[in-house]
Motif scaffolding. Structure first.
Motif, short mmCIF file in Angstrom:
data_model
loop_
_atom_site.label_atom_id
_atom_site.label_comp_id
_atom_site.label_asym_id
_atom_site.label_seq_id
_atom_site.Cartn_x
_atom_site.Cartn_y
_atom_site.Cartn_z
N SER A 89 -42.29 6.50 -8.61
CA SER A 89 -41.39 7.46 -9.21
C SER A 89 -39.99 7.23 -8.68
CB SER A 89 -41.85 8.90 -8.90
OG SER A 89 -41.84 9.10 -7.50
N SER A 90 -39.01 7.73 -9.42
CA SER A 90 -37.63 7.48 -9.04
C SER A 90 -36.99 8.71 -8.44
CB SER A 90 -36.81 7.06 -10.27
OG SER A 90 -35.44 6.98 -9.94
N GLY A 91 -36.27 8.53 -7.34
CA GLY A 91 -35.50 9.61 -6.75
C GLY A 91 -34.07 9.59 -7.22
N GLU A 92 -33.75 8.66 -8.17
CA GLU A 92 -32.40 8.55 -8.66
C GLU A 92 -32.07 9.73 -9.57
OE1 GLU A 92 -30.37 6.09 -7.89
OE2 GLU A 92 -31.75 4.80 -6.81
N SER A 93 -30.79 10.03 -9.71
CA SER A 93 -30.36 11.06 -10.64
C SER A 93 -30.41 10.51 -12.05
CB SER A 93 -28.93 11.50 -10.33
OG SER A 93 -28.02 10.46 -10.59
N ALA A 94 -30.39 11.40 -13.07
CA ALA A 94 -30.45 10.97 -14.45
C ALA A 94 -29.25 10.11 -14.81
CB ALA A 94 -30.53 12.19 -15.37
N LEU A 114 -31.53 3.54 -18.81
CA LEU A 114 -32.18 4.78 -19.24
C LEU A 114 -32.34 4.78 -20.75
CD1 LEU A 114 -33.22 7.66 -18.60
CD2 LEU A 114 -30.87 8.46 -18.90
N VAL A 115 -33.55 5.04 -21.21
CA VAL A 115 -33.84 5.18 -22.64
C VAL A 115 -34.46 6.55 -22.85
CG1 VAL A 115 -35.20 4.34 -24.59
CG2 VAL A 115 -34.18 2.71 -23.00
N SER A 116 -33.91 7.32 -23.79
CA SER A 116 -34.47 8.64 -24.09
C SER A 116 -34.62 8.78 -25.60
CB SER A 116 -33.56 9.74 -23.54
OG SER A 116 -32.27 9.67 -24.14
N GLY A 117 -35.54 9.63 -25.99
CA GLY A 117 -35.78 9.82 -27.41
C GLY A 117 -37.06 10.60 -27.64
N THR A 118 -37.63 10.43 -28.83
CA THR A 118 -38.82 11.17 -29.23
C THR A 118 -39.95 10.23 -29.57
OG1 THR A 118 -37.43 12.92 -30.17
CG2 THR A 118 -39.75 12.90 -30.81
N ILE A 119 -41.08 10.43 -28.93
CA ILE A 119 -42.30 9.70 -29.31
C ILE A 119 -43.02 10.51 -30.38
CG2 ILE A 119 -44.60 8.99 -28.57
CD1 ILE A 119 -43.43 8.20 -25.90
N HIS A 120 -43.16 9.92 -31.55
CA HIS A 120 -43.97 10.51 -32.61
C HIS A 120 -45.31 9.81 -32.59
CE1 HIS A 120 -40.50 12.52 -34.60
NE2 HIS A 120 -39.83 11.51 -34.07
N MET A 121 -46.37 10.57 -32.47
CA MET A 121 -47.69 9.95 -32.43
C MET A 121 -48.65 10.69 -33.34
SD MET A 121 -48.84 11.08 -28.56
CE MET A 121 -50.48 10.37 -28.70
N VAL A 146 -38.93 12.40 -24.56
CA VAL A 146 -39.18 11.65 -23.33
C VAL A 146 -37.91 10.96 -22.84
CG1 VAL A 146 -41.57 11.23 -24.04
CG2 VAL A 146 -39.81 9.52 -24.53
N ALA A 147 -37.93 10.54 -21.60
CA ALA A 147 -36.87 9.71 -21.02
C ALA A 147 -37.50 8.85 -19.94
CB ALA A 147 -35.75 10.57 -20.43
N TYR A 204 -40.31 3.86 -13.55
CA TYR A 204 -39.45 4.93 -13.08
C TYR A 204 -39.24 5.95 -14.19
CZ TYR A 204 -38.07 1.76 -9.27
OH TYR A 204 -38.07 0.91 -8.20
N ALA A 205 -39.10 7.21 -13.81
CA ALA A 205 -38.75 8.26 -14.76
C ALA A 205 -37.66 9.12 -14.12
CB ALA A 205 -39.95 9.12 -15.11
N PRO A 206 -36.67 9.58 -14.90
CA PRO A 206 -35.62 10.43 -14.34
C PRO A 206 -36.19 11.80 -13.98
CG PRO A 206 -35.38 10.25 -16.71
CD PRO A 206 -36.45 9.27 -16.32
N PRO A 207 -35.50 12.57 -13.14
CA PRO A 207 -35.97 13.90 -12.76
C PRO A 207 -36.25 14.76 -13.99
CG PRO A 207 -34.13 13.25 -11.38
CD PRO A 207 -34.23 12.20 -12.46
#
Length: 208
Positions: free
Chosen positions: A35-40, A49-56, A107-108, A123-126
């Motif tokens: 896991s990541s302790g980095e800030s977003a 960083l990639v963010s968006g919507t997973i449609h499933m 998700v991000a 890694y995932a942002p906070p």
């Protein structure tokens, strides 16, 4: 923390209504991630960083375990990402259920840059998770029983969908017995690609 084992070959056919979609079998095994302790605002070195919507869409199951006395089960599928949890309907007395149930998750995740050697890291942002927790369960009279758990890494979804024009169907192999077919697509958010927040108007997308 989880990911997925490599694809085990293409399965025949695609999901209904998704012409040209590819099918691939995946084994739902867990693997070690970080896991990541980095800030977003600050991505780890070698990542973006990639963010968006997973449609499933949870399509169907095949050869599921028989957990009831009559030799069948009452299966359904639940999917959790962080605090959000959605589930399909229950299909009574079936080992080959059809759900065709759609759901989506915001998700991000940090993904490796093209020239990065950090391909195995996760890694995932906070405030975000690194995986979707897919569970196949049996609806019981007194309590529900787990058939299998298939974690799906968000970073893998981003990688699978990149450059694809059509949704791609993944066949998730249960640890116990049987498979689930799930169709994914991933739409990047305006913060990532500058596109419209309306999925129908976005010009760039990653698809699974």
């Amino acid at each position: 923390v989880a990911g997925m084992a490599g694809a085990a070959g293409a399965a025949a056919g695609a999901a209904a209504g998704a012409a040209g979609a590819a099918t691939e079998t995946i084994t739902g095994r867990r693997r070690t991630s970080r896991s990541s302790g980095e800030s977003a605002e600050s991505a780890p070195e070698g990542f973006e960083l990639v963010s968006g919507t997973i449609h499933m869409e949870v399509l169907d199951g095949k050869d599921l375990p028989a957990l009831d006395r009559d030799g069948t089960s009452d299966p359904y599928v639940s999917v959790r990402y962080g605090k959000k949890k959605l589930r399909t309907k229950v299909v009574k007395h079936s080992l080959n259920p059809v759900w065709n149930y759609r759901m989506e998750f915001e998700v991000a995740v940090y993904v490796p840059l093209a020239d990065s050697d950090q391909v195995s890291a996760r890694y995932a942002p906070p405030g975000h998770e690194m995986e979707l927790i897919v569970k196949c369960k049996d609806k019981g009279t007194l309590h529900n029983r787990d058939m299998a758990v298939c974690p799906v890494a968000v970073a893998d979804v981003v990688a699978w969908t990149k450059g694809e024009k059509n949704p791609v169907t993944r066949e998730l192999k249960l640890e116990t017995q049987g498979t689930l077919r799930v169709m994914f697509s991933f739409w990047t958010s305006p913060a990532t690609d500058g596109a419209s927040s309306d999925p129908r108007r976005r010009s760039r997308s990653y698809k699974v």
